[in-house]
Scaffold this active site. Structure first.
Site, PDB file in Angstrom:
ATOM      1  N   CYS A  17      57.170  18.944  53.378  1.00 30.09           N
ATOM      2  CA  CYS A  17      57.378  20.345  53.716  1.00 30.09           C
ATOM      3  C   CYS A  17      58.330  20.965  52.713  1.00 30.09           C
ATOM      4  O   CYS A  17      58.732  20.320  51.754  1.00 30.09           O
ATOM      5  CB  CYS A  17      57.864  20.499  55.136  1.00 30.09           C
ATOM      6  SG  CYS A  17      59.563  20.129  55.329  1.00 30.09           S
ATOM      7  N   ARG A  59      60.728  30.784  63.167  1.00 25.62           N
ATOM      8  CA  ARG A  59      60.441  29.466  63.736  1.00 25.62           C
ATOM      9  C   ARG A  59      61.635  28.924  64.513  1.00 25.62           C
ATOM     10  O   ARG A  59      61.476  28.112  65.402  1.00 25.62           O
ATOM     11  CB  ARG A  59      60.089  28.470  62.621  1.00 25.62           C
ATOM     12  CG  ARG A  59      58.764  28.769  61.982  1.00 25.62           C
ATOM     13  CD  ARG A  59      58.494  27.850  60.837  1.00 25.62           C
ATOM     14  NE  ARG A  59      58.305  26.492  61.333  1.00 25.62           N
ATOM     15  CZ  ARG A  59      57.742  25.518  60.649  1.00 25.62           C
ATOM     16  NH1 ARG A  59      57.307  25.738  59.432  1.00 25.62           N
ATOM     17  NH2 ARG A  59      57.611  24.325  61.156  1.00 25.62           N
TER      18      ARG A  59
END
Ligand code: EPZ
Length: 430
Positions: free
Chosen positions: A117, A397
């Site tokens: 990521c 998020r």
């Protein structure tokens, strides 16, 4: 695409309520499906990662009732499928917690492998090593981890790296294995303790969470309970740094001050006044802050999830600071963006050398990831003029109502969707 537009230079003043911790809520939501009776979870943060995980849990058949914005009731007795769909989970890495939960409960799990990521390579070899040690056969096929076992038996597991995710995942699966499991070199983060407390509330037998040796005696089943998620130390730390960067005076409320010791200590060291209450911390910054050195470490060391925020703060502190990132390899992506705002930072390997400047100037910047995005907003709040932060989907998020809470402290910040919205905001705040 949504962006934040911020007018900088306004000291933040007032009180801000901190939400439940995302990184505790993710494993706790996953663990809740291990129970065949209703489990009520309170103080869940209303953030995108949590909402994606709730949808994934529903997709495998669990019954989820949203009782209010921060409370859900979950019943795992209706789960019919141990295979988690890639589309529903690809956006969140913490999907790996469904492996430990499903394996512990049903002795089988199929979960798409989380990839790398934005903050760097994120291996899960230690999770898999733990599952294998307690008897699971683990295969990786077509991008999916397939874990199965007939019988799970307790084992002695020594983690090669201190890993939050591996510690919690193994703890979940082992809490339903036969006999005793010992995890050595375990992570000690408050969210590890919170996950253990939650599992114990459902009837698990876990001792030692919060130390580096965790002992688990497996139990055959769990019972329902009501549990409230621990406050988010990283959200709290982010507002503390925003207060410091704007020479403000802010009280963060609904927190556990002990969890924030590494952060409070750094703020005192660089010249802020810190006042601790029972469940609050006040940060007052009245003068220019000073340089420091900081290295990210597992808890109780300085958290990697607060590294970009301190980078932003030190970019306007007096003198040369050194920030060393020892957990993730790509957590300095915000540096190029900060440089566009006038910061003077050089990155060499895992170290950033920061020569503090007197003033940042607003610019168009882009959030490379969740915490880096928050750091750029902090920089924007401190800078002269207007800053536009792109890709705020990352920030959403993990931060509940980030712009709303900052406005509550006096910041001029809003979410915009177009150039027209930006102009309108610029005109309205002058
Ligand atoms: C958790 O990630 C958090 N995520 C991260 O928060 C946080 O940065 C990190 O812990 C460290 O505190 C969640 O809780 C969902 P690790 P996790 O396993 O569990 C290596 C945020 O911004 N490692 O503790 O995935 C790994 O590469 C995020 O909220 C292995 O080598 O992190 C890293 O260097 C981002 N093998 C170190 O251990 C493994 O099997 C620590 O990672 C596992 C990890």
């Amino acid at each position: 695409m949504e962006q934040y537009v911020v007018k900088g230079g306004i000291p933040l003043v007032g009180e801000v309520e901190i939400a439940g911790a995302k990184n505790a809520a993710l494993p706790i939501l996953s663990a809740a499906i291990m129970c065949d009776e209703p489990v009520t979870l309170e103080n869940l943060p209303d953030v995108n990662d949590i909402n994606v995980l709730i949808e994934s849990i529903e997709k495998i058949g669990a019954k989820v009732d949203r009782l209010d914005r921060h409370t859900v009731r979950i019943n795992g007795s209706t789960i019919r499928n141990c295979s988690v769909d890639y589309e529903s989970i690809k956006k969140i890495r913490a999907s790996y917690y469904l492996l430990g939960a499903l394996l512990g409960k049903y002795k089988e799990a199929e979960v798409p492998l989380p990839g790398g990521c934005n903050i760097g390579s994120r291996p899960i070899d230690q999770h898999l090593k733990g599952f294998k040690a307690i008897g699971a056969d683990v295969q990786i096929s077509h991008g999916t981890i397939i874990a199965k076992c007939r019988r799970m038996a307790g084992a002695h597991i020594f983690l090669d790296v201190v890993s939050v995710g591996a510690t919690i995942n193994i703890m979940m699966a082992a809490s339903r294995a036969e006999g005793r499991t010992i995890i050595e070199n375990a992570a000690r983060e408050p969210h590890v303790v919170d996950a253990a407390n939650f599992l114990n509330s459902m009837g698990a037998n876990i001792k030692g969470a919060g130390t580096d040796v965790i002992r688990i005696v497996g139990v055959p089943e769990f019972h329902g309970c009501t549990y409230s998620i621990v406050p988010d130390m990283i959200e709290a730390g982010t507002y503390m740094f925003a207060a410091a960067a704007t020479k403000g005076d802010v009280v963060v409320k609904n927190i556990i001050p002990k969890h924030l010791e590494a952060i409070s200590a750094k703020l005192s060291e660089i010249g802020c006044e810190i006042e601790e209450g029972d469940d609050s911390i006040r940060v007052v910054a009245s003068k220019r802050l000073r340089r420091t050195h900081v290295k990210t470490l597992p808890y109780p060391g300085y958290p990697t999830d607060m590294q970009p925020q301190i980078g932003a703060l030190l970019s306007i502190a007096e003198g040369t600071s050194i920030v060393t990132e020892s957990i993730f390899e790509s957590r300095f992506k915000y540096v190029d963006e900060l440089s566009r705002m006038g910061a003077n930072i050089k990155v060499e390997g895992n170290t950033a050398i920061i020569d503090g400047v007197r003033q940042l100037t607003g610019a168009r910047v882009s959030s490379p990831d969740l915490r880096a995005g928050a750091a750029l907003v902090i920089a924007g709040l401190a800078a002269e003029g207007f800053t536009i932060v792109d890709d705020i989907v990352y920030i959403k998020r993990g931060y509940e109502d980030f712009d709303g809470k900052l406005r509550g402290l006096g910041a001029e910040i809003t979410v915009v969707n177009s150039e027209r919205d930006i102009r309108k905001f610029e005109l309205s705040v002058g």
